[in-house]
Design a protein around this motif. Structure first.
Motif, PDB file in Angstrom:
ATOM      1  N   HIS A 113      -1.213  -1.367  -4.804  1.00 14.53           N
ATOM      2  CA  HIS A 113      -1.805  -0.048  -4.597  1.00 14.53           C
ATOM      3  C   HIS A 113      -0.816   0.799  -3.796  1.00 14.53           C
ATOM      4  O   HIS A 113      -0.513   0.493  -2.634  1.00 14.53           O
ATOM      5  CB  HIS A 113      -3.127  -0.203  -3.839  1.00 14.53           C
ATOM      6  N   VAL A 114      -0.297   1.870  -4.412  1.00 19.43           N
ATOM      7  CA  VAL A 114       0.781   2.619  -3.775  1.00 19.43           C
ATOM      8  C   VAL A 114       0.334   3.372  -2.519  1.00 19.43           C
ATOM      9  O   VAL A 114       1.165   3.753  -1.700  1.00 19.43           O
ATOM     10  CB  VAL A 114       1.438   3.609  -4.760  1.00 19.43           C
ATOM     11  N   LEU A 115      -0.968   3.582  -2.345  1.00 16.22           N
ATOM     12  CA  LEU A 115      -1.445   4.324  -1.176  1.00 16.22           C
ATOM     13  C   LEU A 115      -1.883   3.420  -0.023  1.00 16.22           C
ATOM     14  O   LEU A 115      -1.976   3.874   1.115  1.00 16.22           O
ATOM     15  CB  LEU A 115      -2.614   5.244  -1.560  1.00 16.22           C
ATOM     16  N   THR A 116      -2.169   2.158  -0.311  1.00 13.81           N
ATOM     17  CA  THR A 116      -2.617   1.251   0.741  1.00 13.81           C
ATOM     18  C   THR A 116      -1.683   0.065   0.937  1.00 13.81           C
ATOM     19  O   THR A 116      -1.739  -0.599   1.965  1.00 13.81           O
ATOM     20  CB  THR A 116      -4.024   0.700   0.435  1.00 13.81           C
ATOM     21  N   GLY A 117      -0.863  -0.222  -0.065  1.00 11.18           N
ATOM     22  CA  GLY A 117       0.008  -1.384   0.014  1.00 11.18           C
ATOM     23  C   GLY A 117      -0.670  -2.680  -0.359  1.00 11.18           C
ATOM     24  O   GLY A 117      -0.032  -3.738  -0.386  1.00 11.18           O
ATOM     25  N   GLN A 118      -1.971  -2.648  -0.686  1.00 10.86           N
ATOM     26  CA  GLN A 118      -2.690  -3.866  -1.057  1.00 10.86           C
ATOM     27  C   GLN A 118      -2.122  -4.436  -2.357  1.00 10.86           C
ATOM     28  O   GLN A 118      -1.837  -3.706  -3.292  1.00 10.86           O
ATOM     29  CB  GLN A 118      -4.175  -3.570  -1.226  1.00 10.86           C
ATOM     30  N   ARG A 119      -1.984  -5.762  -2.364  1.00  9.72           N
ATOM     31  CA  ARG A 119      -1.375  -6.422  -3.514  1.00  9.72           C
ATOM     32  C   ARG A 119      -2.403  -7.246  -4.286  1.00  9.72           C
ATOM     33  O   ARG A 119      -3.446  -7.611  -3.759  1.00  9.72           O
ATOM     34  CB  ARG A 119      -0.210  -7.299  -3.055  1.00  9.72           C
ATOM     35  N   GLY A 120      -2.052  -7.520  -5.529  1.00 12.97           N
ATOM     36  CA  GLY A 120      -2.958  -8.229  -6.419  1.00 12.97           C
ATOM     37  C   GLY A 120      -3.657  -7.258  -7.344  1.00 12.97           C
ATOM     38  O   GLY A 120      -3.739  -6.049  -7.069  1.00 12.97           O
ATOM     39  N   PRO A 121      -4.145  -7.722  -8.490  1.00 12.40           N
ATOM     40  CA  PRO A 121      -4.803  -6.843  -9.457  1.00 12.40           C
ATOM     41  C   PRO A 121      -5.999  -6.120  -8.849  1.00 12.40           C
ATOM     42  O   PRO A 121      -6.866  -6.745  -8.236  1.00 12.40           O
ATOM     43  CB  PRO A 121      -5.236  -7.806 -10.571  1.00 12.40           C
ATOM     44  N   ARG A 122      -6.043  -4.808  -9.039  1.00 11.99           N
ATOM     45  CA  ARG A 122      -7.115  -3.973  -8.499  1.00 11.99           C
ATOM     46  C   ARG A 122      -7.105  -2.630  -9.228  1.00 11.99           C
ATOM     47  O   ARG A 122      -6.140  -2.306  -9.929  1.00 11.99           O
ATOM     48  CB  ARG A 122      -6.936  -3.760  -6.993  1.00 11.99           C
ATOM     49  N   PRO A 123      -8.150  -1.826  -9.083  1.00  9.92           N
ATOM     50  CA  PRO A 123      -8.153  -0.506  -9.711  1.00  9.92           C
ATOM     51  C   PRO A 123      -7.014   0.358  -9.181  1.00  9.92           C
ATOM     52  O   PRO A 123      -6.661   0.285  -7.998  1.00  9.92           O
ATOM     53  CB  PRO A 123      -9.523   0.064  -9.322  1.00  9.92           C
ATOM     54  N   ALA A 124      -6.447   1.164 -10.053  1.00 14.41           N
ATOM     55  CA  ALA A 124      -5.339   2.034  -9.669  1.00 14.41           C
ATOM     56  C   ALA A 124      -5.856   3.315  -9.017  1.00 14.41           C
ATOM     57  O   ALA A 124      -6.947   3.798  -9.354  1.00 14.41           O
ATOM     58  CB  ALA A 124      -4.506   2.383 -10.901  1.00 14.41           C
ATOM     59  N   PRO A 125      -5.084   3.884  -8.094  1.00 14.98           N
ATOM     60  CA  PRO A 125      -5.467   5.173  -7.498  1.00 14.98           C
ATOM     61  C   PRO A 125      -5.200   6.323  -8.459  1.00 14.98           C
ATOM     62  O   PRO A 125      -4.632   6.127  -9.539  1.00 14.98           O
ATOM     63  CB  PRO A 125      -4.556   5.264  -6.270  1.00 14.98           C
ATOM     64  N   PHE A 126      -5.590   7.522  -8.051  1.00 17.73           N
ATOM     65  CA  PHE A 126      -5.368   8.752  -8.828  1.00 17.73           C
ATOM     66  C   PHE A 126      -6.034   8.695 -10.204  1.00 17.73           C
ATOM     67  O   PHE A 126      -5.526   9.261 -11.179  1.00 17.73           O
ATOM     68  CB  PHE A 126      -3.868   9.041  -9.006  1.00 17.73           C
ATOM     69  N   THR A 127      -7.147   7.992 -10.292  1.00 14.05           N
ATOM     70  CA  THR A 127      -7.825   7.810 -11.577  1.00 14.05           C
ATOM     71  C   THR A 127      -8.859   8.905 -11.808  1.00 14.05           C
ATOM     72  O   THR A 127      -9.672   9.195 -10.932  1.00 14.05           O
ATOM     73  CB  THR A 127      -8.474   6.417 -11.632  1.00 14.05           C
TER      74      THR A 127
ATOM     75  N   HIS B  54      -8.710   6.501  -0.223  1.00 11.77           N
ATOM     76  CA  HIS B  54      -8.263   5.741   0.945  1.00 11.77           C
ATOM     77  C   HIS B  54      -6.758   5.518   0.901  1.00 11.77           C
ATOM     78  O   HIS B  54      -6.199   5.180  -0.136  1.00 11.77           O
ATOM     79  CB  HIS B  54      -8.985   4.390   0.995  1.00 11.77           C
ATOM     80  N   ALA B  55      -6.098   5.732   2.019  1.00  9.07           N
ATOM     81  CA  ALA B  55      -4.650   5.567   2.082  1.00  9.07           C
ATOM     82  C   ALA B  55      -4.251   5.059   3.458  1.00  9.07           C
ATOM     83  O   ALA B  55      -4.944   5.273   4.453  1.00  9.07           O
ATOM     84  CB  ALA B  55      -3.948   6.892   1.778  1.00  9.07           C
ATOM     85  N   ARG B  56      -3.130   4.355   3.503  1.00 10.57           N
ATOM     86  CA  ARG B  56      -2.513   3.933   4.750  1.00 10.57           C
ATOM     87  C   ARG B  56      -1.174   4.644   4.875  1.00 10.57           C
ATOM     88  O   ARG B  56      -0.429   4.738   3.897  1.00 10.57           O
ATOM     89  CB  ARG B  56      -2.326   2.420   4.766  1.00 10.57           C
ATOM     90  N   PHE B  57      -0.866   5.083   6.086  1.00 11.73           N
ATOM     91  CA  PHE B  57       0.301   5.950   6.272  1.00 11.73           C
ATOM     92  C   PHE B  57       1.584   5.306   5.771  1.00 11.73           C
ATOM     93  O   PHE B  57       2.350   5.915   5.029  1.00 11.73           O
ATOM     94  CB  PHE B  57       0.452   6.342   7.743  1.00 11.73           C
ATOM     95  N   GLY B  58       1.838   4.053   6.165  1.00  7.87           N
ATOM     96  CA  GLY B  58       3.101   3.418   5.811  1.00  7.87           C
ATOM     97  C   GLY B  58       3.303   3.295   4.317  1.00  7.87           C
ATOM     98  O   GLY B  58       4.370   3.634   3.796  1.00  7.87           O
TER      99      GLY B  58
END
Length: 239
Positions: free
Chosen positions: A178-192, A103-107
């Protein structure tokens, strides 16, 4: 940027690397992107230091946005680069990594790609020589960093616990932005590579007592390891 008595960060919430500074010199954790070399020199200069004061560089894993200036520091200044044996080939560019973007957000994604390109992320220089480490090793470097195996994001992902700095460096074991969605706070990292294994590895982190949790991507976290892990698990349940 100074975070605490022994802690400095270079880069930003998109891509970051860290310095542990003690009376014995400097340990660098991760090497960001190639363009972070200037940031490293500038941060050292604010402390009245130079690359000659860097005793070692530890890579939390072998991905391209973590090995940026590592080979330059090794080649030009003789600084040993430490990486887990299971990621040594990755850091040398001998393994082709196929990352699922999910999942990703364009911005947010465009911002990540633009920043990476501006900081030299399109011209990766892989390591030609590494010093391999293993789970449980305590390295003879400033801060006496202890290696903790954290497989999941990659086979040789590690966390680095530096008790003197009250800090746990987690690489991409988790993220606070999250560099692909911009969501902040501790969460699983993408590209795992293996998300299930990455979540299971968090059990090890929860045993560590440290105020600072410092990821490769995101805002430095200073509310303790256990709360960071709790929030990562909660976020994982939502996806």
């Amino acid at each position: 940027m100074k975070l605490d008595q022994h802690l400095h960060r270079i880069g930003n919430d998109i891509v970051a690397a860290y310095l542990v500074v003690t009376g014995d010199g400097v340990t660098v954790i991760d090497a960001g992107l190639a363009g972070h070399w200037r940031d490293l020199l500038a941060e050292l200069a604010t402390l009245g230091l130079t690359p000659a004061d860097v005793r070692g560089l530890i890579l939390t894993h072998g991905d391209t946005d973590h090995i940026g200036f590592a080979e330059r520091l090794r080649r030009e200044h003789g600084v040993p680069v430490h990486v887990h044996s299971a990621d040594a080939a990755r850091a040398r560019g001998e393994v082709k990594v196929k990352n699922a973007w999910g999942h990703a957000r364009f911005g947010a994604t465009a911002g990540f790609v633009w920043y990476a390109a501006r900081k030299g992320g399109l011209r990766t220089t892989y390591l030609t020589e590494v010093s391999e480490v293993a789970d449980g090793d305590v390295l003879d470097l400033p801060g006496a960093p202890r290696i903790m195996g954290l497989p999941g994001h990659s086979p040789g992902s590690i966390a680095v616990h530096v008790a003197e700095a009250d800090a746990l460096f987690v690489g991409d074991g988790l993220t606070t932005r999250h560099v692909l969605t911009g969501q902040r706070g501790p969460r699983p990292a993408p590209f795992t590579d293996d998300q299930e294994q990455a979540l299971a590895s968090l059990d090890r982190l929860a045993q560590v007592q440290a105020t600072w949790v410092l990821p490769g991507h995101g805002t430095p976290w200073n509310q303790g390891v256990q709360e960071a892990v709790r929030q990562v698990r909660a976020a994982a349940q939502l996806h």
